[in-house]
Design a protein around this motif. Structure first.
Motif, PDB file in Angstrom:
ATOM      1  N   ALA A  12       0.823  -1.218   0.000  1.00 49.22           N
ATOM      2  CA  ALA A  12       0.000   0.000   0.000  1.00 49.22           C
ATOM      3  C   ALA A  12       0.852   1.261   0.000  1.00 49.22           C
ATOM      4  CB  ALA A  12      -0.936  -0.007   1.198  1.00 49.22           C
ATOM      5  N   ASP A  13       2.037   1.212   0.570  1.00 56.46           N
ATOM      6  CA  ASP A  13       2.854   2.422   0.645  1.00 56.46           C
ATOM      7  C   ASP A  13       3.579   2.722  -0.662  1.00 56.46           C
ATOM      8  OD1 ASP A  13       4.499   0.246   0.830  1.00 56.46           O
ATOM      9  OD2 ASP A  13       5.771   1.075   2.410  1.00 56.46           O
ATOM     10  N   ARG A  14       3.573   1.819  -1.625  1.00 56.86           N
ATOM     11  CA  ARG A  14       4.244   2.050  -2.900  1.00 56.86           C
ATOM     12  C   ARG A  14       3.267   2.119  -4.067  1.00 56.86           C
ATOM     13  NH1 ARG A  14       8.237  -2.356  -3.915  1.00 56.86           N
ATOM     14  NH2 ARG A  14       7.250  -3.560  -2.304  1.00 56.86           N
ATOM     15  N   GLU A  15       2.012   2.480  -3.828  1.00 57.21           N
ATOM     16  CA  GLU A  15       1.039   2.548  -4.910  1.00 57.21           C
ATOM     17  C   GLU A  15       1.303   3.765  -5.782  1.00 57.21           C
ATOM     18  OE1 GLU A  15      -2.981   2.227  -3.659  1.00 57.21           O
ATOM     19  OE2 GLU A  15      -2.651   0.311  -2.664  1.00 57.21           O
ATOM     20  N   PRO A  17       0.525   7.003  -7.846  1.00 56.15           N
ATOM     21  CA  PRO A  17      -0.498   8.055  -7.760  1.00 56.15           C
ATOM     22  C   PRO A  17      -1.377   8.121  -9.010  1.00 56.15           C
ATOM     23  CG  PRO A  17       1.652   8.924  -7.159  1.00 56.15           C
ATOM     24  CD  PRO A  17       1.871   7.530  -7.651  1.00 56.15           C
ATOM     25  N   ALA A  18      -0.812   7.842 -10.172  1.00 55.08           N
ATOM     26  CA  ALA A  18      -1.604   7.857 -11.401  1.00 55.08           C
ATOM     27  C   ALA A  18      -2.647   6.737 -11.369  1.00 55.08           C
ATOM     28  CB  ALA A  18      -0.703   7.701 -12.621  1.00 55.08           C
ATOM     29  N   GLU A  19      -2.272   5.594 -10.807  1.00 58.66           N
ATOM     30  CA  GLU A  19      -3.213   4.481 -10.687  1.00 58.66           C
ATOM     31  C   GLU A  19      -4.329   4.840  -9.708  1.00 58.66           C
ATOM     32  OE1 GLU A  19      -3.042  -0.041  -9.050  1.00 58.66           O
ATOM     33  OE2 GLU A  19      -1.362   0.630 -10.278  1.00 58.66           O
ATOM     34  N   GLN A  20      -3.988   5.513  -8.634  1.00 55.96           N
ATOM     35  CA  GLN A  20      -5.000   5.957  -7.677  1.00 55.96           C
ATOM     36  C   GLN A  20      -5.961   6.949  -8.318  1.00 55.96           C
ATOM     37  OE1 GLN A  20      -5.815   5.113  -4.568  1.00 55.96           O
ATOM     38  NE2 GLN A  20      -4.342   3.446  -4.725  1.00 55.96           N
ATOM     39  N   ALA A  21      -5.442   7.862  -9.152  1.00 56.92           N
ATOM     40  CA  ALA A  21      -6.302   8.837  -9.828  1.00 56.92           C
ATOM     41  C   ALA A  21      -7.244   8.128 -10.802  1.00 56.92           C
ATOM     42  CB  ALA A  21      -5.461   9.866 -10.560  1.00 56.92           C
ATOM     43  N   ALA A  22      -6.738   7.141 -11.517  1.00 58.60           N
ATOM     44  CA  ALA A  22      -7.577   6.389 -12.446  1.00 58.60           C
ATOM     45  C   ALA A  22      -8.657   5.619 -11.692  1.00 58.60           C
ATOM     46  CB  ALA A  22      -6.726   5.438 -13.278  1.00 58.60           C
ATOM     47  N   LEU A  23      -8.307   5.075 -10.543  1.00 59.23           N
ATOM     48  CA  LEU A  23      -9.275   4.349  -9.725  1.00 59.23           C
ATOM     49  C   LEU A  23     -10.367   5.293  -9.218  1.00 59.23           C
ATOM     50  CD1 LEU A  23     -10.160   1.771  -8.250  1.00 59.23           C
ATOM     51  CD2 LEU A  23      -8.646   2.440  -6.386  1.00 59.23           C
ATOM     52  N   GLN A  24      -9.976   6.468  -8.750  1.00 57.71           N
ATOM     53  CA  GLN A  24     -10.961   7.442  -8.270  1.00 57.71           C
ATOM     54  C   GLN A  24     -11.882   7.887  -9.398  1.00 57.71           C
ATOM     55  OE1 GLN A  24     -11.613   8.363  -5.177  1.00 57.71           O
ATOM     56  NE2 GLN A  24     -10.067   6.909  -4.513  1.00 57.71           N
ATOM     57  N   ARG A  25     -11.325   8.086 -10.605  1.00 60.57           N
ATOM     58  CA  ARG A  25     -12.131   8.485 -11.753  1.00 60.57           C
ATOM     59  C   ARG A  25     -13.131   7.382 -12.121  1.00 60.57           C
ATOM     60  NH1 ARG A  25      -8.155  10.294 -14.237  1.00 60.57           N
ATOM     61  NH2 ARG A  25      -7.571   8.410 -15.364  1.00 60.57           N
ATOM     62  N   ALA A  26     -12.698   6.135 -12.087  1.00 56.14           N
ATOM     63  CA  ALA A  26     -13.589   5.020 -12.409  1.00 56.14           C
ATOM     64  C   ALA A  26     -14.696   4.889 -11.371  1.00 56.14           C
ATOM     65  CB  ALA A  26     -12.788   3.729 -12.502  1.00 56.14           C
ATOM     66  N   LEU A  27     -14.356   5.072 -10.105  1.00 55.51           N
ATOM     67  CA  LEU A  27     -15.357   4.972  -9.050  1.00 55.51           C
ATOM     68  C   LEU A  27     -16.356   6.126  -9.115  1.00 55.51           C
ATOM     69  CD1 LEU A  27     -13.202   3.761  -6.039  1.00 55.51           C
ATOM     70  CD2 LEU A  27     -14.878   2.453  -7.331  1.00 55.51           C
ATOM     71  N   ARG A  28     -15.915   7.274  -9.620  1.00 55.66           N
ATOM     72  CA  ARG A  28     -16.808   8.420  -9.746  1.00 55.66           C
ATOM     73  C   ARG A  28     -17.760   8.244 -10.927  1.00 55.66           C
ATOM     74  NH1 ARG A  28     -13.246  12.358 -10.963  1.00 55.66           N
ATOM     75  NH2 ARG A  28     -13.705  12.073 -13.157  1.00 55.66           N
ATOM     76  N   ASP A  29     -17.287   7.657 -12.042  1.00 50.66           N
ATOM     77  CA  ASP A  29     -18.087   7.553 -13.255  1.00 50.66           C
ATOM     78  C   ASP A  29     -18.970   6.309 -13.296  1.00 50.66           C
ATOM     79  OD1 ASP A  29     -16.939   9.881 -14.085  1.00 50.66           O
ATOM     80  OD2 ASP A  29     -15.423   8.911 -15.340  1.00 50.66           O
ATOM     81  N   SER A  30     -18.653   5.288 -12.541  1.00 46.67           N
ATOM     82  CA  SER A  30     -19.397   4.027 -12.617  1.00 46.67           C
ATOM     83  C   SER A  30     -20.869   4.166 -12.240  1.00 46.67           C
ATOM     84  CB  SER A  30     -18.738   2.966 -11.747  1.00 46.67           C
ATOM     85  OG  SER A  30     -17.485   2.630 -12.281  1.00 46.67           O
ATOM     86  N   PRO A  31     -21.227   4.874 -11.176  1.00 48.10           N
ATOM     87  CA  PRO A  31     -22.658   4.986 -10.846  1.00 48.10           C
ATOM     88  C   PRO A  31     -23.468   5.649 -11.949  1.00 48.10           C
ATOM     89  CG  PRO A  31     -21.350   5.596  -8.954  1.00 48.10           C
ATOM     90  CD  PRO A  31     -20.404   5.445 -10.107  1.00 48.10           C
ATOM     91  N   ARG A  32     -22.892   6.632 -12.647  1.00 49.35           N
ATOM     92  CA  ARG A  32     -23.611   7.283 -13.736  1.00 49.35           C
ATOM     93  C   ARG A  32     -23.876   6.309 -14.874  1.00 49.35           C
ATOM     94  NH1 ARG A  32     -20.115  12.206 -14.893  1.00 49.35           N
ATOM     95  NH2 ARG A  32     -19.356  12.106 -12.789  1.00 49.35           N
ATOM     96  N   GLY A  33     -22.893   5.492 -15.186  1.00 46.10           N
ATOM     97  CA  GLY A  33     -23.061   4.508 -16.251  1.00 46.10           C
ATOM     98  C   GLY A  33     -24.101   3.463 -15.888  1.00 46.10           C
ATOM     99  N   ALA A  34     -24.084   3.029 -14.640  1.00 44.16           N
ATOM    100  CA  ALA A  34     -25.065   2.032 -14.196  1.00 44.16           C
ATOM    101  C   ALA A  34     -26.476   2.612 -14.235  1.00 44.16           C
ATOM    102  CB  ALA A  34     -24.726   1.566 -12.783  1.00 44.16           C
ATOM    103  N   LEU A  35     -26.627   3.863 -13.848  1.00 46.03           N
ATOM    104  CA  LEU A  35     -27.948   4.500 -13.913  1.00 46.03           C
ATOM    105  C   LEU A  35     -28.400   4.665 -15.360  1.00 46.03           C
ATOM    106  CD1 LEU A  35     -27.713   7.200 -11.110  1.00 46.03           C
ATOM    107  CD2 LEU A  35     -29.118   5.151 -11.137  1.00 46.03           C
ATOM    108  N   ALA A  36     -27.481   4.963 -16.257  1.00 49.02           N
ATOM    109  CA  ALA A  36     -27.838   5.095 -17.671  1.00 49.02           C
ATOM    110  C   ALA A  36     -28.303   3.760 -18.238  1.00 49.02           C
ATOM    111  CB  ALA A  36     -26.645   5.628 -18.462  1.00 49.02           C
ATOM    112  N   VAL A  37     -27.594   2.696 -17.933  1.00 51.03           N
ATOM    113  CA  VAL A  37     -27.990   1.364 -18.415  1.00 51.03           C
ATOM    114  C   VAL A  37     -29.348   0.969 -17.841  1.00 51.03           C
ATOM    115  CG1 VAL A  37     -27.404  -1.088 -18.300  1.00 51.03           C
ATOM    116  CG2 VAL A  37     -25.645   0.582 -18.851  1.00 51.03           C
TER     117      VAL A  37
END
Length: 64
Positions: A12-15, A17-37
C-alpha cells in the motif's frame, strides 16, 4: 511464505499516484453509467409494454 495473491499485490505504501487517480475516476463515473444502463432498460421495457397494449389489446376491445 507468500501466496501468489500476495506476491501480485503491491504494498500500500508504494502505490502509483496515477493508478490511484484512475481508480478514483472510475469509481466516480461508474454509478452514472449504471444509472444510464438501468434507465435505458426500464425505458425499453415500458415502450415495449405500451406498443403491445396499443397493437394487441386496444384493437380487440372488450372481451366477454
Amino acid at each position: 511464505m507468500e501466496t501468489s495473491l500476495e506476491a501480485d499485490t503491491p504494498p500500500a505504501d508504494r502505490e502509483d499516484p496515477a493508478e490511484q487517480a484512475a481508480l478514483q475516476r472510475a469509481l466516480r463515473d461508474s454509478p452514472r453509467g449504471a444509472l444510464a444502463v438501468a434507465g435505458v432498460a426500464v425505458g425499453s421495457l415500458l415502450l415495449a409494454w405500451l406498443l403491445i397494449y396499443a397493437f394487441v389489446f386496444l384493437p380487440r376491445g372488450m372481451v366477454g
